[in-house]
Design a protein around this motif. Structure first.
Motif, short mmCIF file in Angstrom:
data_model
loop_
_atom_site.label_atom_id
_atom_site.label_comp_id
_atom_site.label_asym_id
_atom_site.label_seq_id
_atom_site.Cartn_x
_atom_site.Cartn_y
_atom_site.Cartn_z
N MET A 1 0.84 -1.19 0.00
CA MET A 1 0.00 0.00 0.00
C MET A 1 0.87 1.24 0.00
O MET A 1 1.96 1.26 0.56
N LYS A 2 0.38 2.31 -0.62
CA LYS A 2 1.08 3.57 -0.61
C LYS A 2 0.55 4.46 0.52
O LYS A 2 -0.65 4.52 0.75
N ILE A 3 1.49 5.13 1.18
CA ILE A 3 1.14 6.08 2.23
C ILE A 3 1.86 7.38 1.94
O ILE A 3 2.90 7.39 1.27
N ALA A 4 1.33 8.49 2.45
CA ALA A 4 1.88 9.80 2.08
C ALA A 4 1.94 10.73 3.27
O ALA A 4 1.07 10.71 4.15
N ALA A 5 2.97 11.57 3.27
CA ALA A 5 3.12 12.67 4.23
C ALA A 5 3.03 13.98 3.47
O ALA A 5 3.64 14.14 2.41
N ILE A 6 2.26 14.90 4.01
CA ILE A 6 2.11 16.22 3.40
C ILE A 6 2.99 17.21 4.14
O ILE A 6 3.00 17.26 5.36
N ALA A 33 -2.06 7.16 -2.73
CA ALA A 33 -1.99 7.00 -1.27
C ALA A 33 -3.33 6.60 -0.69
O ALA A 33 -4.37 7.17 -1.03
N ALA A 34 -3.29 5.63 0.23
CA ALA A 34 -4.50 5.20 0.94
C ALA A 34 -4.50 5.68 2.39
O ALA A 34 -5.49 5.52 3.09
N LEU A 35 -3.38 6.23 2.83
CA LEU A 35 -3.28 6.88 4.14
C LEU A 35 -2.47 8.16 3.95
O LEU A 35 -1.41 8.13 3.30
N VAL A 36 -2.97 9.27 4.48
CA VAL A 36 -2.31 10.56 4.33
C VAL A 36 -2.13 11.20 5.71
O VAL A 36 -3.08 11.27 6.49
N LEU A 37 -0.91 11.68 5.96
CA LEU A 37 -0.59 12.34 7.22
C LEU A 37 -0.29 13.81 6.97
O LEU A 37 0.55 14.15 6.12
N MET A 244 4.39 0.96 1.60
CA MET A 244 4.52 0.28 2.88
C MET A 244 4.28 -1.21 2.62
O MET A 244 3.20 -1.60 2.19
N SER A 245 5.30 -2.02 2.85
CA SER A 245 5.26 -3.44 2.47
C SER A 245 5.27 -4.34 3.70
O SER A 245 6.19 -4.28 4.52
#
Length: 272
Positions: A1-6, A33-37, A244-245
């Motif tokens: 899954m892809k996750i991201a920080a802004i 991204a499926a989760l964003v911070l 994120m693996s």
């Protein structure tokens, strides 16, 4: 899954900051991204430390929380709302709070910053205790990414908080590190937390010069369980995104099963 920080350079205008945050969330989602911070203080870095009282919200109410919930619902993603000020029963005191919203827009976890930052170097006097109440509880949340541990900025300097989380797969660190402390300690602390807890660390930072002339370090980044930096944005507004693996988590934990080897020493012996 892809996750991201802004990464943001938040101003004193709540409306402007929410608009920037919404656009950057959209950008992260378009990148998969499926989760964003979001970063600490994403909704406001005011001219004065008391400006936060003007935008403080009751838990479950207000435009900041409504904006985050709506974005999570719109895209069907997880959003960790950096930090926002929530009202308390104490006069002129707020909490510095991360809210984790699920894909249907409901709050799945609330974390109030445990460790309140202070810094004095002769030219700057920062002390969050003047306007904030410290939290009392460690918080984790179960998601489809695995178990997620919540923390905010200065918490990063206290490894016992992350150990108390037990085994987590992802640690979130929304932050507004200063230029001085960021240059000296930011990356090394983030990588240490990833290595010792054998998990991913996603850190969303403020990164630039703000209206009050405060300079924040930026360098939002994603770090893997081996301590490698997967992606990083040095300065300015933007998005850091990476994979994120679960396979990577398993590989690191099997290679060095440090979490299983952990031993708690007893009281110090008295030398005779």
């Amino acid at each position: 899954m892809k996750i991201a920080a802004i990464q943001m350079v938040s101003s004193s205008s709540l409306a402007d900051n929410l608009a920037v945050a919404e656009n950057l969330v959209d950008e992260a989602v378009h990148g998969g991204a499926a989760l964003v911070l979001l970063p600490e203080y994403f909704c406001q870095i005011g001219l004065h430390e008391t400006d936060k009282f003007e935008i403080a919200e009751a838990f479950g109410e207000g435009p900041i929380q409504a904006c985050l919930a709506a974005k999570a619902r719109q895209h069907g993603i997880w959003i960790a709302g950096g930090s926002l000020p929530l009202a308390t029963t104490r006069a002129l005191k707020v909490t510095n709070t991360t809210l984790l919203f699920g894909p249907t827009g409901e709050v799945k976890a609330r974390y109030d910053k445990l460790h309140l930052f202070s810094y004095l170097d002769g030219t700057r006097d920062i002390d969050e205790r003047r306007t904030m109440v410290a939290g009392t509880d460690m918080v984790t949340a179960q998601t489809e990414f695995g178990r997620v541990g919540l923390s905010i900025c200065y918490d990063l300097r206290f490894p016992e908080l992350y150990r108390a989380m037990q085994q987590v797969d992802l640690i979130l660190v929304p932050s507004a590190f200063t230029q001085t402390t960021g240059r000296a300690h930011w990356e090394v602390l983030l990588r240490a937390r990833a290595i010792e807890n054998q998990c991913y660390v996603l850190a969303a930072a403020q990164g630039g010069t703000h209206a009050n002339q405060r300079q924040t370090f930026g360098h939002s980044m994603l770090i893997d369980p081996w301590g490698d930096v997967v992606a990083c944005l040095p300065q300015g507004e933007g998005v850091v995104i990476g994979e994120m693996s679960q396979a990577r988590l398993r590989s690191v934990r099997e290679a060095i099963p440090a979490l299983k080897h952990r031993r708690i020493p007893g009281p110090a012996a008295i030398a005779l």
